[in-house]
Design a protein around this motif. Sequence first.
Motif: not given
Length: 438
Positions: A173-175, A253-255, A298-301, A325-327, A348-352, A401-403
């Motif tokens: 798991i990443q985070d 979690l960010d899986v 749970i992110e990107d499970g 959903g990130d990736d 949804v994860l928001i990454k500019v 927010i996730k920093i």
Amino acid sequence: ILQALKARQVLDSRGRPTVEVDAIVAGGAIGRAIVPSGASTGRHEALERRDGDPARYAGLGVLKAVAGIHSTIAPAIQGMDVDDQGAIDAALIALDGTSNKGRLGANALLGVSMAVAHASAAAREEELFIHINRLWRARAEGLGEDVPKAPTLPLPMVNMISGGLHAGRNLDIQDILFIPIGAESYSHALETIVAMYRAVGAELARLGLESVLVGDEGGYGPKLKDDEQAFQIVVDAMLACGLTPGEDAAIALDVASTHFFDAASRSYRLTGVERPLDSDAMVEMLARWTDRYPIVSIEDGLAEDDWEGWQALTKRLGASAQLIGDDLFVTQTARLARGIEIGAANAVLIKVNQVGTLSETLDALAMARRSGFRPVVSARSGETEDATIADLAVGTAAGQIKIGSVARSERLAKYNRLLRIEEALGPNAAFAGRGVLP
Ligand code: PGA
Ligand code: ZN
């Protein structure tokens, strides 16, 4: 009116080159922005343009992206109104002309797009989040009453223990993140987060585990038995802080499961699990974890193209947990629309920099809000002192927010910016508490 663009190559938190842009307006005001960069990037993200010259910065230089800003972008958008973010971003997209922004580079486009927003705010001597809020209100017009529109401080989810590609693959798991769901204000949340970060360190030290070195996002990077040991350590730290797991403290979690998904066999290969898992078995494992631990998000499970698996996961856990959903979505409306339509994920994860302009980021936020998907504004693992995402999260009332962790100054630049925004908003500052979670 945009007078000039001045771009340069600077370094990010991994010592890798990235793009910085100054947008200079008539009258002299300057807006500056620096572009972030991921490590566990999704296949469908907009493309970073890198030089590929092995003799310089191991091929990671961005001098071509910088040159493109001076030679192609500047002449095309000089003279445009920096208040009209939509027109400038449309011009940038048209200039690039590709679907993945590979020609000029999403890093070049995003640097300009964000610098223009800063310049517009600077020219009016206005806080960036106020300017972004104006853009958001225009975009959010027509969205329901229930969609928040006033500037709102976000609830942070914060790395405690890091693994995956961010910490030498010590964990699958990443985070493993902490959410202070009992917090009543942003500054209260931050204080609890710092106490938790210390407590996790103390718990690791007590167990004789690595408790000093940190990963790319500032989380601890110990070698653990398995993923569940990491959850238990975070729960024990909650108790040590006088928090009640599930009550005023929760785990996210960010899986980042794309990175241990084997496309050929369509299976998930975790180091801690003997046999490869198919999607159903992954869903079962995640469900078991949420039963045993206070996991609310749970992110990107599941992997970035495992749409069917995502549907099954959402059916199984979507009512009780936030499934991000990130990736999977890469901040792009085309992919997000598919997820909304078929019931894959509920956030949804928001990454500019996954999409490459501020306006398209607002599009993704608006689409998410229209269909009840929760947005989580996120940093990348490669960051800088640029704190634009703090203003983005507040200005669009994103809610979360996730920093990264409360270590490493590229992370603290954003946490500290949020403290200043909280002060600017005054005693009645709106704060998105636990209500933003299922
Ligand atoms: P990245 O990691 O910036 O390396 O992609 C962040 C995340 O996966 O959320
Ligand atoms: Zn992620």
